[in-house]
Design a protein around this motif. Structure first.
Motif, short mmCIF file in Angstrom:
data_model
loop_
_atom_site.label_atom_id
_atom_site.label_comp_id
_atom_site.label_asym_id
_atom_site.label_seq_id
_atom_site.Cartn_x
_atom_site.Cartn_y
_atom_site.Cartn_z
N LEU A 149 0.86 -1.19 0.00
CA LEU A 149 0.00 0.00 0.00
C LEU A 149 0.89 1.24 0.00
CD1 LEU A 149 -2.68 1.58 0.53
CD2 LEU A 149 -2.36 1.08 2.96
N GLY A 150 0.67 2.12 -0.96
CA GLY A 150 1.39 3.39 -1.02
C GLY A 150 0.44 4.52 -0.67
N ILE A 151 0.80 5.30 0.33
CA ILE A 151 -0.06 6.38 0.81
C ILE A 151 0.68 7.71 0.61
CG2 ILE A 151 -0.97 7.44 2.94
CD1 ILE A 151 -2.75 5.16 2.01
N VAL A 152 -0.02 8.72 0.10
CA VAL A 152 0.61 10.03 -0.07
C VAL A 152 0.80 10.68 1.30
CG1 VAL A 152 0.44 12.29 -1.19
CG2 VAL A 152 -0.39 10.25 -2.39
N ILE A 153 -0.29 10.82 2.07
CA ILE A 153 -0.19 11.48 3.39
C ILE A 153 -0.79 10.57 4.45
CG2 ILE A 153 -0.77 13.51 4.77
CD1 ILE A 153 -1.12 15.09 2.15
N GLU A 154 0.05 10.12 5.36
CA GLU A 154 -0.42 9.28 6.48
C GLU A 154 -0.52 10.15 7.73
OE1 GLU A 154 1.86 5.63 7.40
OE2 GLU A 154 1.73 6.26 9.51
N LYS A 155 -1.67 10.08 8.39
CA LYS A 155 -1.78 10.73 9.71
C LYS A 155 -1.50 9.63 10.73
CE LYS A 155 -5.74 12.17 8.45
NZ LYS A 155 -7.14 12.56 8.67
N SER A 156 -0.24 9.62 11.18
CA SER A 156 0.25 8.48 11.97
C SER A 156 -0.34 8.44 13.38
CB SER A 156 1.78 8.53 12.05
OG SER A 156 2.31 8.57 10.75
N PHE A 157 -1.03 9.51 13.77
CA PHE A 157 -1.65 9.52 15.10
C PHE A 157 -3.04 8.86 15.08
CE2 PHE A 157 -2.37 13.46 12.83
CZ PHE A 157 -3.74 13.62 12.89
N GLN A 158 -3.50 8.48 13.89
CA GLN A 158 -4.74 7.71 13.78
C GLN A 158 -4.39 6.23 13.56
OE1 GLN A 158 -6.32 10.42 10.83
NE2 GLN A 158 -7.46 11.59 12.36
N SER A 159 -5.41 5.36 13.53
CA SER A 159 -5.12 3.93 13.73
C SER A 159 -4.84 3.12 12.46
CB SER A 159 -6.30 3.30 14.48
OG SER A 159 -7.48 3.45 13.70
N GLY A 160 -4.83 3.78 11.30
CA GLY A 160 -4.71 3.03 10.04
C GLY A 160 -3.45 2.19 9.92
N ARG A 161 -2.30 2.79 10.23
CA ARG A 161 -1.03 2.07 10.08
C ARG A 161 -1.05 0.75 10.83
NH1 ARG A 161 4.75 2.21 9.31
NH2 ARG A 161 4.31 3.76 7.75
N GLU A 162 -1.43 0.82 12.11
CA GLU A 162 -1.48 -0.40 12.95
C GLU A 162 -2.34 -1.49 12.31
OE1 GLU A 162 -3.14 0.34 16.90
OE2 GLU A 162 -1.61 1.92 17.02
N LYS A 163 -3.54 -1.06 11.82
CA LYS A 163 -4.47 -2.05 11.25
C LYS A 163 -3.90 -2.70 10.00
CE LYS A 163 -8.62 0.35 12.80
NZ LYS A 163 -9.65 1.28 12.30
N LEU A 164 -3.26 -1.88 9.14
CA LEU A 164 -2.71 -2.44 7.89
C LEU A 164 -1.53 -3.36 8.18
CD1 LEU A 164 -3.84 -1.84 5.07
CD2 LEU A 164 -4.50 -0.07 6.65
N LEU A 165 -0.68 -2.96 9.13
CA LEU A 165 0.47 -3.81 9.46
C LEU A 165 0.00 -5.11 10.09
CD1 LEU A 165 3.20 -1.27 10.69
CD2 LEU A 165 2.76 -2.11 8.38
N ALA A 166 -1.08 -5.04 10.89
CA ALA A 166 -1.64 -6.26 11.50
C ALA A 166 -2.14 -7.23 10.43
CB ALA A 166 -2.77 -5.89 12.46
N GLU A 167 -2.53 -6.70 9.27
CA GLU A 167 -2.98 -7.55 8.15
C GLU A 167 -1.79 -8.08 7.33
OE1 GLU A 167 -6.18 -8.47 6.85
OE2 GLU A 167 -6.71 -7.95 8.90
N GLY A 168 -0.59 -7.67 7.73
CA GLY A 168 0.60 -8.12 7.00
C GLY A 168 0.85 -7.36 5.71
N ILE A 169 0.26 -6.16 5.59
CA ILE A 169 0.41 -5.36 4.36
C ILE A 169 1.66 -4.48 4.48
CG2 ILE A 169 -0.67 -3.60 2.88
CD1 ILE A 169 -2.33 -6.14 2.95
N ARG A 170 2.49 -4.49 3.46
CA ARG A 170 3.63 -3.56 3.42
C ARG A 170 3.10 -2.15 3.15
NH1 ARG A 170 8.26 -3.09 -1.24
NH2 ARG A 170 9.02 -1.06 -0.51
N LEU A 171 3.48 -1.21 4.00
CA LEU A 171 2.95 0.15 3.91
C LEU A 171 4.09 1.14 3.68
CD1 LEU A 171 0.80 2.38 4.34
CD2 LEU A 171 1.11 2.08 6.81
N GLU A 172 3.96 1.94 2.62
CA GLU A 172 4.94 3.00 2.35
C GLU A 172 4.18 4.32 2.26
OE1 GLU A 172 8.24 2.89 2.01
OE2 GLU A 172 8.51 0.71 2.03
N SER A 173 4.45 5.22 3.18
CA SER A 173 3.79 6.53 3.19
C SER A 173 4.84 7.61 2.89
CB SER A 173 3.16 6.80 4.55
OG SER A 173 2.23 5.79 4.86
#
Ligand code: 5GP
Length: 194
Positions: A149-173
């Motif tokens: 998953l490639g994200i332009v702007i991640e608001k790291s203080f909200q819960s998205g990152r945790e949820k995506l990593l828990a699904e085993g998704i590689r995340l690049e913001s």
């Protein structure tokens, strides 16, 4: 990505501690050269993956997804928010929309994704992860592989990152916002390993 962070500082408008308005370069007016460089940056981060398709969500994900697709030389599929004028059967997920503050159905027609596809998901913002997880689940329904998953702007203080990593998704913001208190955008500094 320094160029993006500079634009966020100069033009981004934190209307409260949770929402950033990016209407002058991403969500209403689009800075085409910035989008081109964003596409190239996603490409450089995922270039080792055998991507066959980029998947995003209409409408604000389309500009960065399209630029990235040029570098990979693959098509873009955007999930639609309402199944009007749909010509075939479709995969459907119901997701909570951060901006509309209600549940919406997002769909991708079954003939737009193959089991053999190796998919990179691109979106404009990551907040609580509902949109991205909806896309993940649509792609899983099709039996295709998710490269990340490639994200332009991640608001790291909200819960998205945790949820995506828990699904085993590689995340690049490309820009990770740590906080937006009192109208000031602070970023998480990261070392990029290529
Ligand atoms: P999530 O589903 O991760 O909670 O929210 C992501 C989606 O909501 C993105 O596709 C984006 O359209 C929208 N979104 C979330 N936060 C913001 C924000 O601060 N500003 C803008 N302009 N859109 C946002």
């Amino acid at each position: 990505m320094k160029e993006l962070k500079d634009v966020i500082i100069q033009e981004g408008l934190p209307i409260n501690k949770d929402v950033l308005v990016a209407d002058s370069f991403l969500n209403h007016e689009v800075d085409a050269w910035l989008m081109k460089n964003i596409g190239q940056e996603f490409y450089s981060r995922f270039r080792k993956e055998p991507i066959t398709k980029i998947v995003t969500l209409e409408s604000s994900g389309i500009a960065p997804a399209l630029m990235c697709a040029l570098y990979f030389n693959v098509p873009v599929v955007f999930a639609k928010e309402e199944p009007h004028a749909i010509s075939s059967d479709y995969y459907k997920e119901t997701v909570y929309s951060f901006t509309q503050e209600e549940l919406v159905d997002i769909i991708i027609c079954i003939n737009r994704l193959e089991k053999s596809d190796y998919v990179l998901i691109i979106d404009d913002f990551l907040a609580n992860g509902d949109a991205a997880l909806g896309l993940v689940n649509l792609i899983k329904q099709a039996g295709a592989t998710i490269a990340g998953l490639g994200i332009v702007i991640e608001k790291s203080f909200q819960s998205g990152r945790e949820k995506l990593l828990a699904e085993g998704i590689r995340l690049e913001s490309l820009a990770r916002i740590a906080s937006m208190k009192q109208g000031k955008v602070e970023f998480i500094e990261e070392k990029l390993v290529r």
